[in-house]
Design a protein around this motif. Structure first.
Motif, PDB file in Angstrom:
ATOM      1  N   LEU A  25       0.818  -1.215   0.000  1.00 21.18           N
ATOM      2  CA  LEU A  25       0.000   0.000   0.000  1.00 21.18           C
ATOM      3  C   LEU A  25       0.853   1.266   0.000  1.00 21.18           C
ATOM      4  N   ILE A  26       1.928   1.279   0.776  1.00 19.57           N
ATOM      5  CA  ILE A  26       2.800   2.452   0.835  1.00 19.57           C
ATOM      6  C   ILE A  26       3.457   2.722  -0.517  1.00 19.57           C
ATOM      7  N   ASN A  27       3.856   1.655  -1.202  1.00 18.79           N
ATOM      8  CA  ASN A  27       4.528   1.818  -2.494  1.00 18.79           C
ATOM      9  C   ASN A  27       3.567   1.961  -3.665  1.00 18.79           C
ATOM     10  N   GLY A  28       2.309   1.579  -3.470  1.00 22.69           N
ATOM     11  CA  GLY A  28       1.380   1.594  -4.587  1.00 22.69           C
ATOM     12  C   GLY A  28       0.388   2.729  -4.608  1.00 22.69           C
ATOM     13  N   ILE A  29      -0.120   3.133  -3.435  1.00 22.07           N
ATOM     14  CA  ILE A  29      -1.160   4.167  -3.386  1.00 22.07           C
ATOM     15  C   ILE A  29      -0.717   5.483  -4.016  1.00 22.07           C
ATOM     16  N   PRO A  30       0.529   5.956  -3.805  1.00 20.56           N
ATOM     17  CA  PRO A  30       0.921   7.234  -4.430  1.00 20.56           C
ATOM     18  C   PRO A  30       0.856   7.217  -5.957  1.00 20.56           C
ATOM     19  N   PHE A  31       0.825   6.060  -6.582  1.00 22.55           N
ATOM     20  CA  PHE A  31       0.837   5.981  -8.047  1.00 22.55           C
ATOM     21  C   PHE A  31      -0.519   5.570  -8.616  1.00 22.55           C
ATOM     22  N   LEU A  32      -1.565   5.660  -7.789  1.00 25.25           N
ATOM     23  CA  LEU A  32      -2.924   5.438  -8.289  1.00 25.25           C
ATOM     24  C   LEU A  32      -3.430   6.729  -8.922  1.00 25.25           C
ATOM     25  N   THR A  33      -2.928   7.008 -10.092  1.00 20.46           N
ATOM     26  CA  THR A  33      -3.253   8.244 -10.800  1.00 20.46           C
ATOM     27  C   THR A  33      -4.415   8.030 -11.763  1.00 20.46           C
ATOM     28  N   ALA A  34      -4.914   9.140 -12.298  1.00 23.88           N
ATOM     29  CA  ALA A  34      -6.016   9.056 -13.261  1.00 23.88           C
ATOM     30  C   ALA A  34      -5.581   8.339 -14.535  1.00 23.88           C
ATOM     31  N   GLU A  35      -4.318   8.519 -14.924  1.00 24.48           N
ATOM     32  CA  GLU A  35      -3.829   7.862 -16.138  1.00 24.48           C
ATOM     33  C   GLU A  35      -3.850   6.342 -16.002  1.00 24.48           C
ATOM     34  N   LEU A  36      -3.657   5.853 -14.769  1.00 28.26           N
ATOM     35  CA  LEU A  36      -3.653   4.413 -14.553  1.00 28.26           C
ATOM     36  C   LEU A  36      -5.023   3.792 -14.828  1.00 28.26           C
ATOM     37  N   PHE A  37      -6.065   4.617 -14.796  1.00 25.32           N
ATOM     38  CA  PHE A  37      -7.421   4.125 -15.038  1.00 25.32           C
ATOM     39  C   PHE A  37      -7.982   4.643 -16.368  1.00 25.32           C
ATOM     40  N   SER A  38      -7.089   4.887 -17.318  1.00 28.91           N
ATOM     41  CA  SER A  38      -7.520   5.285 -18.662  1.00 28.91           C
ATOM     42  C   SER A  38      -8.224   4.111 -19.347  1.00 28.91           C
ATOM     43  N   PRO A  39      -9.184   4.407 -20.218  1.00 25.85           N
ATOM     44  CA  PRO A  39      -9.926   3.319 -20.878  1.00 25.85           C
ATOM     45  C   PRO A  39      -9.044   2.419 -21.734  1.00 25.85           C
ATOM     46  N   LYS A  40      -7.979   2.982 -22.301  1.00 29.98           N
ATOM     47  CA  LYS A  40      -7.134   2.215 -23.216  1.00 29.98           C
ATOM     48  C   LYS A  40      -5.702   2.185 -22.705  1.00 29.98           C
ATOM     49  N   TYR A  41      -5.064   1.034 -22.825  1.00 30.81           N
ATOM     50  CA  TYR A  41      -3.685   0.861 -22.371  1.00 30.81           C
ATOM     51  C   TYR A  41      -2.701   1.413 -23.392  1.00 30.81           C
ATOM     52  N   THR A  42      -1.706   2.123 -22.896  1.00 29.49           N
ATOM     53  CA  THR A  42      -0.557   2.526 -23.706  1.00 29.49           C
ATOM     54  C   THR A  42       0.700   2.286 -22.872  1.00 29.49           C
ATOM     55  N   SER A  43       1.840   2.344 -23.523  1.00 34.55           N
ATOM     56  CA  SER A  43       3.105   2.133 -22.809  1.00 34.55           C
ATOM     57  C   SER A  43       3.425   3.279 -21.859  1.00 34.55           C
TER      58      SER A  43
END
Length: 273
Positions: free
Chosen positions: A34-52
């Motif tokens: 949780l400490i290493n992952g929560i800070p990177f739960l950004t809006a881009e991570l939940f975009s409809p389409k995957y990109t690199s």
């Protein structure tokens, strides 16, 4: 007397120590993720389409739900039906039943990569399904089938024989007794097995890499290739370029598993009432 009391206290202390160590390890693991992952739960991570660039988890999340539903739709009816036959309809001392039980216990301990190789040879190559969601679902359905069978069997055997005798005494037949008396009483135990099986499907990687593939997209149908959350996390971490996003994916996976378990427990309590 004093010796027995000291022995009891030592056993109690050992049990509490084991429980405490287990709790600390789980708490440490969850905290680290949780400490290493929560800070990177950004809006881009939940975009409809995957990109690199965004490493979106949405395609993998959808694929995970579809994979879980398909696998459970295949394995749950087969597992519950088989368990009902073994407990309620097969005669005592049946050699065939003993072989089936030994086989299911053996299959429970087989590594998942073996199931993956089997699924690749059967579904991907022989049946021609290719790397697809359907091939992966069929493979993990076979993988979790022994777990569902054994837990359902134990839940059915836990129902007192007085329930059966009372039902028969009131004139009910075998089929009505099984599905109106025995099965409803064992539903909470059966759901526990389904929860365990669901957790294994959601967290599976080895078997699905060989059958479902690693394509980061939502396929047009179940015969298209797609990665689940666990595979998505594995690919990101193995590449070494998006480790932070891998930790964020792990957080999403943990939340998903907790949500599924909570929902199943809620349903079990409602049914039990």
């Amino acid at each position: 007397m004093e010796k027995e009391k000291a022995k009891t206290l030592s056993i109690k202390a050992a049990v509490y120590a084991c429980a405490g160590i287990t709790f600390i390890l789980i708490l440490f693991m969850l905290g680290y993720i949780l400490i290493n992952g929560i800070p990177f739960l950004t809006a881009e991570l939940f975009s409809p389409k995957y990109t690199s660039e965004n490493c979106s988890v949405i395609p993998a999340l959808v694929n995970t739900f579809v994979m879980t539903i398909l696998a459970l739709a295949i394995s749950v009816p087969l597992g519950i039906g088989s368990a009902i036959y073994l407990v309620e309809y097969s005669g005592k001392g049946n050699q065939f039943v003993k072989i089936v039980r030994l086989t299911t216990e053996t299959l429970t301990g087989i590594p998942s990569i073996i199931y993956g190789l089997f699924g690749m040879l059967l579904f991907v190559v022989f049946l021609g399904w290719g790397y697809s969601i359907m091939a992966g679902a069929a493979t993990v359905a076979i993988m979790i089938l022994p777990t569902i069978m054994r837990t359902t069997e134990q839940a059915l055997m836990a129902v007192p024989d007085s329930f059966r005798e009372g039902s028969f005494g009131l004139g009910a037949g075998k089929l009505r007794t099984v599905f109106k008396i025995i099965f409803p009483s064992s539903v909470p135990g059966i759901l526990s097995g389904v929860i365990l099986a669901t957790g294994r499907v959601v967290g599976e990687t080895a078997a699905l890499i060989y059958t479902a593939g690693t394509v980061a997209q939502i396929p047009a149908n179940v015969f298209g290739s797609g990665r689940t959350l666990a595979i998505h996390m594995y690919v990101l971490s193995s590449e070494g370029l998006h480790v932070n996003q891998a930790f964020a994916t792990a957080v999403v996976l943990i939340v998903m598993v907790i949500g599924i378990n909570a929902a199943a427990s809620f349903v079990a309590k409602k049914i039990k009432k």
